[in-house]
Write a protein that holds these residues in place. Structure first.
Motif, PDB file in Angstrom:
ATOM      1  N   PHE A  82       0.783  -1.140   0.112  1.00 15.79           N
ATOM      2  CA  PHE A  82       0.037   0.099   0.171  1.00 15.79           C
ATOM      3  C   PHE A  82       0.757   1.002  -0.090  1.00 15.79           C
ATOM      4  CE2 PHE A  82      -1.182   2.401   3.738  1.00 15.79           C
ATOM      5  CZ  PHE A  82      -1.716   3.887   3.121  1.00 15.79           C
ATOM      6  N   THR A  86       1.103   3.599  -3.285  1.00 12.85           N
ATOM      7  CA  THR A  86       0.676   4.833  -3.179  1.00 12.85           C
ATOM      8  C   THR A  86       1.775   5.946  -3.576  1.00 12.85           C
ATOM      9  OG1 THR A  86      -0.902   4.209  -1.326  1.00 12.85           O
ATOM     10  CG2 THR A  86      -0.122   6.631  -1.495  1.00 12.85           C
ATOM     11  N   THR A 105     -11.431   2.954  -4.096  1.00 10.65           N
ATOM     12  CA  THR A 105     -10.891   2.168  -2.867  1.00 10.65           C
ATOM     13  C   THR A 105     -12.203   1.552  -2.089  1.00 10.65           C
ATOM     14  OG1 THR A 105      -9.018   3.229  -2.447  1.00 10.65           O
ATOM     15  CG2 THR A 105      -9.732   1.906  -0.695  1.00 10.65           C
ATOM     16  N   THR A 161      -4.547  -1.554  -1.045  1.00 10.93           N
ATOM     17  CA  THR A 161      -5.086  -0.648   0.130  1.00 10.93           C
ATOM     18  C   THR A 161      -6.304  -1.316   0.376  1.00 10.93           C
ATOM     19  OG1 THR A 161      -3.973   1.219  -0.688  1.00 10.93           O
ATOM     20  CG2 THR A 161      -5.865   1.570   0.863  1.00 10.93           C
ATOM     21  N   TYR A 164      -5.856  -4.555   2.100  1.00  6.23           N
ATOM     22  CA  TYR A 164      -4.915  -4.441   3.746  1.00  6.23           C
ATOM     23  C   TYR A 164      -6.289  -3.943   4.672  1.00  6.23           C
ATOM     24  CZ  TYR A 164      -2.572  -1.611   7.221  1.00  6.23           C
ATOM     25  OH  TYR A 164      -2.110  -1.412   8.704  1.00  6.23           O
TER      26      TYR A 164
END
Length: 311
Positions: A82, A86, A105, A161, A164
Motif C-alpha cells: 500500500f 501509493t 478504494t 489498500t 489491507y
C-alpha cells in the motif's frame, strides 16, 4: 469483543480525523521544506508506533496476545505494498488523478467483502458513493491527466489498500484481539520490511544533508513529532476499522480529504476555486448521507434483534 457505544465510536472517529489531518500538515512541511524521503519517514512512523505499543504493553494498558506469524505476514506485506504503490501513484500521476483513483478504494472494498467474506451492503449505501465520486472529480478537475503507467500503479494501489483495510478488520475478528494487540504484531513486521527495501528505493537517505547527525535539529524534532502522531493515526485506523468497518473508515477518509483542502487554503494559502468548493460540498453531502443511512440501518437492526429473541 465488547460492542462499542455510539459515543466511543464518535470519539474514535474524531481522534482519527484530528490525528490524520495533523500528520498530513506536519508531513507536508517536512516534504516541502526539506524533501525528506517518503519511505524512510513511513519506516520511522512504524518504528515509533512499535515503541509506543511496547511501552503501553509494559504499562499494562493492554495485554499482548500470541498471534501466528505466518498469518500476520500477509497483513504486513499488504501494508508495505500500500505504501509502495501509493508513492508510485503519486510519483507518476497528477494529484488530481491520484485523488480520483483513490475514490475507487471504497467500491473495491465492498466487492472484496461481498465476494469473499459474505458481507452485504444496501443499495442506499452504495449510492452514497456517487456524490462523493463526483465531488472528488470536481475538486480535481483541472489536474486530471491519465497515463498508462500511472493508471497501473494507481489500480494496484487501490487493490492492495482495499485488501489491507479489509484484513485489518477481519484479522481482529478472526483472532479476537483489539486494535492494540493486532498492531503490536503488524507494526514491527512492516517496519522491518520497509527498512530492508530503503537502500534500494532511497539509496541516498543516509547522505541527506551530509549524514544523519548533520540533519537540522528542528527537522529531527518534526520527524519525531510526526512519528508520535503516526502512532495515534495507526492506532485509530485499526480501532475504527475493527469497531465499524473498512467502508466507514473510507467515508471518514473522504471527510479528511475535504478538511485537508480547506486547511491547506487557510494555513498554506493553497488556491481554491468555486468548482472545488462545489466538489467539497458534494463530497460532504455523500458522507453525511452515508452516516444517516448507517445509523438508520443500525436502529432497524436493534429493533429486529429483540423481536427475534422473543420468537
Amino acid at each position: 469483543m465488547e460492542k462499542p457505544t455510539h459515543t466511543s465510536v464518535s470519539l474514535g472517529l474524531l481522534a482519527n480525523v484530528c490525528s490524520s489531518i495533523a500528520i498530513i500538515l506536519i508531513n507536508k512541511w517536512i516534504y516541502t521544506q526539506y524533501g525528506f524521503p517518503n519511505v524512510t519517514l513511513t519506516c520511522i512512523h512504524l518504528f515509533v508506533t512499535s515503541l509506543g505499543l511496547f511501552a503501553c504493553e509494559r504499562a499494562d494498558v493492554f495485554q499482548s496476545k500470541h498471534l501466528p506469524l505466518k498469518k500476520m505476514l500477509p497483513l504486513a506485506l499488504t501494508f508495505c505494498g500500500f505504501v509502495a504503490f501509493t508513492n508510485l501513484s503519486l510519483e507518476t500521476n497528477t494529484v488530481g488523478t491520484y485523488q480520483i483513483m483513490k475514490t475507487m478504494t471504497t467500491p473495491c472494498i465492498i466487492i472484496i467483502q461481498e465476494r469473499f467474506y459474505a458481507r452485504s451492503f444496501s443499495t442506499q449505501v452504495k449510492l452514497t458513493m456517487i456524490p462523493i465520486a463526483i465531488g472528488v472529480f470536481l475538486n480535481s478537475f483541472y489536474d486530471v491527466k491519465f497515463n498508462l503507467l500511472g493508471i497501473i500503479y494507481a489500480s494496484l494501489g487501490v487493490f492492495v489498500t482495499s485488501l489491507y483495510q479489509v484484513w485489518v478488520g477481519e484479522k481482529q475478528h478472526e483472532f479476537q484481539v483489539n486494535s492494540m494487540q493486532l498492531l503490536y504484531y503488524q507494526a514491527p513486521l512492516s517496519s522491518a520490511m520497509l527498512f530492508v527495501v530503503i537502500p534500494f528505493v532511497e539509496p541516498d537517505v543516509w547522505s541527506f544533508h551530509g549524514a544523519l547527525g548533520e540533519w537540522p535539529i528542528h527537522v529531527i524534532g518534526m520527524v519525531l513529532l510526526s512519528g508520535v502522531v503516526a502512532f495515534m493515526v495507526n492506532l485509530s485506523i485499526f480501532w475504527v476499522i475493527g469497531n465499524t468497518s473498512a467502508v466507514t473508515y473510507n467515508m471518514v477518509g473522504h471527510l479528511k480529504f475535504c478538511l485537508t483542502v480547506v486547511l491547506g487554503f487557510l494555513l498554506f494559502h493553497d488556491p481554491i476555486s468555486m468548482l472545488q468548493l462545489l466538489g467539497i460540498l458534494l463530497t460532504l453531502s455523500g458522507v453525511i448521507l452515508y452516516t444517516h443511512i448507517k445509523l438508520k440501518e443500525q436502529k432497524s437492526m436493534a429493533v429486529k434483534l429483540p423481536m427475534s429473541t422473543k420468537e
